[in-house]
Design a protein around this motif. Structure first.
Motif, PDB file in Angstrom:
ATOM      1  N   ASP A   2       0.867  -1.174   0.000  1.00  0.00           N
ATOM      2  CA  ASP A   2       0.000   0.000   0.000  1.00  0.00           C
ATOM      3  C   ASP A   2       0.898   1.217   0.000  1.00  0.00           C
ATOM      4  N   ASP A   3       0.536   2.249  -0.740  1.00  0.00           N
ATOM      5  CA  ASP A   3       1.355   3.460  -0.753  1.00  0.00           C
ATOM      6  C   ASP A   3       1.045   4.379   0.424  1.00  0.00           C
ATOM      7  N   ASP A   4       0.026   4.068   1.223  1.00  0.00           N
ATOM      8  CA  ASP A   4      -0.308   4.833   2.430  1.00  0.00           C
ATOM      9  C   ASP A   4       0.443   4.196   3.600  1.00  0.00           C
ATOM     10  N   LEU A   5       1.609   4.743   3.919  1.00  0.00           N
ATOM     11  CA  LEU A   5       2.498   4.137   4.903  1.00  0.00           C
ATOM     12  C   LEU A   5       1.884   4.067   6.301  1.00  0.00           C
ATOM     13  N   LEU A  41       0.771 -14.990   1.610  1.00  0.00           N
ATOM     14  CA  LEU A  41      -0.404 -14.247   1.173  1.00  0.00           C
ATOM     15  C   LEU A  41      -0.005 -12.784   1.051  1.00  0.00           C
ATOM     16  N   ALA A  42      -0.590 -12.066   0.090  1.00  0.00           N
ATOM     17  CA  ALA A  42      -0.298 -10.638  -0.069  1.00  0.00           C
ATOM     18  C   ALA A  42      -1.594  -9.845  -0.144  1.00  0.00           C
ATOM     19  N   PHE A  43      -1.601  -8.694   0.521  1.00  0.00           N
ATOM     20  CA  PHE A  43      -2.668  -7.715   0.376  1.00  0.00           C
ATOM     21  C   PHE A  43      -2.113  -6.597  -0.491  1.00  0.00           C
ATOM     22  N   VAL A  44      -2.858  -6.215  -1.518  1.00  0.00           N
ATOM     23  CA  VAL A  44      -2.394  -5.224  -2.482  1.00  0.00           C
ATOM     24  C   VAL A  44      -3.448  -4.131  -2.638  1.00  0.00           C
ATOM     25  N   ASP A  45      -3.014  -2.882  -2.543  1.00  0.00           N
ATOM     26  CA  ASP A  45      -3.895  -1.747  -2.811  1.00  0.00           C
ATOM     27  C   ASP A  45      -4.058  -1.622  -4.325  1.00  0.00           C
ATOM     28  N   TYR A  46      -5.067  -0.885  -4.759  1.00  0.00           N
ATOM     29  CA  TYR A  46      -5.243  -0.696  -6.195  1.00  0.00           C
ATOM     30  C   TYR A  46      -4.617   0.613  -6.673  1.00  0.00           C
ATOM     31  N   ARG A  75     -11.546   1.137  -3.214  1.00  0.00           N
ATOM     32  CA  ARG A  75     -12.357   0.960  -4.428  1.00  0.00           C
ATOM     33  C   ARG A  75     -12.615  -0.508  -4.737  1.00  0.00           C
ATOM     34  N   ALA A  76     -12.426  -1.378  -3.781  1.00  0.00           N
ATOM     35  CA  ALA A  76     -12.492  -2.814  -4.040  1.00  0.00           C
ATOM     36  C   ALA A  76     -13.765  -3.256  -4.747  1.00  0.00           C
ATOM     37  N   TYR A  77     -14.895  -2.660  -4.405  1.00  0.00           N
ATOM     38  CA  TYR A  77     -16.159  -3.121  -4.981  1.00  0.00           C
ATOM     39  C   TYR A  77     -16.682  -2.218  -6.082  1.00  0.00           C
ATOM     40  N   THR A  78     -15.939  -1.165  -6.417  1.00  0.00           N
ATOM     41  CA  THR A  78     -16.366  -0.301  -7.513  1.00  0.00           C
ATOM     42  C   THR A  78     -15.520  -0.514  -8.766  1.00  0.00           C
ATOM     43  N   LEU A  79     -14.459  -1.277  -8.643  1.00  0.00           N
ATOM     44  CA  LEU A  79     -13.641  -1.590  -9.820  1.00  0.00           C
ATOM     45  C   LEU A  79     -14.405  -2.547 -10.722  1.00  0.00           C
ATOM     46  N   PRO A  80     -14.121  -2.546 -12.015  1.00  0.00           N
ATOM     47  CA  PRO A  80     -14.802  -3.470 -12.924  1.00  0.00           C
ATOM     48  C   PRO A  80     -14.569  -4.929 -12.517  1.00  0.00           C
ATOM     49  N   VAL A  81     -15.558  -5.742 -12.779  1.00  0.00           N
ATOM     50  CA  VAL A  81     -15.480  -7.166 -12.440  1.00  0.00           C
ATOM     51  C   VAL A  81     -14.250  -7.808 -13.065  1.00  0.00           C
ATOM     52  N   GLU A  82     -13.908  -7.421 -14.278  1.00  0.00           N
ATOM     53  CA  GLU A  82     -12.754  -8.039 -14.953  1.00  0.00           C
ATOM     54  C   GLU A  82     -11.444  -7.744 -14.232  1.00  0.00           C
ATOM     55  N   VAL A  83     -11.404  -6.720 -13.395  1.00  0.00           N
ATOM     56  CA  VAL A  83     -10.229  -6.446 -12.562  1.00  0.00           C
ATOM     57  C   VAL A  83     -10.332  -7.258 -11.267  1.00  0.00           C
ATOM     58  N   ARG A  84     -11.486  -7.223 -10.623  1.00  0.00           N
ATOM     59  CA  ARG A  84     -11.656  -7.898  -9.330  1.00  0.00           C
ATOM     60  C   ARG A  84     -11.430  -9.402  -9.416  1.00  0.00           C
ATOM     61  N   VAL A  85     -11.838 -10.026 -10.510  1.00  0.00           N
ATOM     62  CA  VAL A  85     -11.703 -11.483 -10.594  1.00  0.00           C
ATOM     63  C   VAL A  85     -10.260 -11.943 -10.716  1.00  0.00           C
ATOM     64  N   LYS A  93     -11.085  -1.256   2.190  1.00  0.00           N
ATOM     65  CA  LYS A  93     -10.280  -0.747   3.305  1.00  0.00           C
ATOM     66  C   LYS A  93     -11.136  -0.342   4.495  1.00  0.00           C
ATOM     67  N   GLY A  94     -12.386   0.012   4.271  1.00  0.00           N
ATOM     68  CA  GLY A  94     -13.269   0.411   5.351  1.00  0.00           C
ATOM     69  C   GLY A  94     -13.949  -0.757   6.055  1.00  0.00           C
ATOM     70  N   SER A  95     -13.683  -1.979   5.628  1.00  0.00           N
ATOM     71  CA  SER A  95     -14.303  -3.155   6.230  1.00  0.00           C
ATOM     72  C   SER A  95     -13.761  -3.390   7.636  1.00  0.00           C
ATOM     73  N   PRO A  96     -14.548  -4.054   8.479  1.00  0.00           N
ATOM     74  CA  PRO A  96     -14.048  -4.388   9.826  1.00  0.00           C
ATOM     75  C   PRO A  96     -12.774  -5.230   9.747  1.00  0.00           C
ATOM     76  N   VAL A  97     -11.893  -5.028  10.709  1.00  0.00           N
ATOM     77  CA  VAL A  97     -10.615  -5.741  10.757  1.00  0.00           C
ATOM     78  C   VAL A  97     -10.828  -7.252  10.735  1.00  0.00           C
ATOM     79  N   GLY A  98     -11.890  -7.704  11.368  1.00  0.00           N
ATOM     80  CA  GLY A  98     -12.177  -9.129  11.411  1.00  0.00           C
ATOM     81  C   GLY A  98     -12.305  -9.749  10.035  1.00  0.00           C
TER      82      GLY A  98
END
Length: 117
Positions: A2-5, A41-46, A75-85, A93-98
């Motif tokens: 993520d670029d947000d340190l 496992l990796a978490f990647v920002d868009y 933007r996880a759920y607003t990106l086009p499906v062809e990117v998300r898949v 990012k706003g989802s609960p930590v759980g």
């Protein structure tokens, strides 16, 4: 990745407090220099300045990264499906930590990597 340190370090602290070993990077080209054999496992920002998350995922896969790559973006759920898949999973990012911890546990116990890219 993520670029947000500040957010990156907060997630690192959270994950380490839950017993995970964490490698962080706020620069995509630096992340590509990691030893992918040491990554589970990796978490990647868009949205990042050097390249977007899709481009980073494709470069990681081209470098033989076989672990799950999860999109963690405002933007996880607003990106086009062809990117998300392309990603093994997507989380806002706003989802609960759980939710992030559940994704990690699911991949840790089931080991299923299902990107379609």
């Amino acid at each position: 990745m993520d670029d947000d340190l500040v957010c990156l370090k907060l997630r690192q602290t959270l994950l380490e407090s839950n017993g995970y070993a964490v490698i962080i990077s706020d620069r995509p080209f630096e992340a590509l220099k990691q030893d992918f054999d040491a990554v589970d496992l990796a978490f990647v920002d868009y949205d990042m300045p050097e390249m977007n998350g899709r481009e980073l995922l494709l470069r990681m896969r081209a470098s033989n990264a076989t672990f799950p790559i999860v999109l963690l973006s405002g933007r996880a759920y607003t990106l086009p499906v062809e990117v998300r898949v392309l990603f093994s999973a997507c989380i806002d990012k706003g989802s609960p930590v759980g939710e992030m911890l559940e994704i990690i546990e699911r991949f840790r116990t089931q080991g299923d990597v299902k990107d379609w890219g």
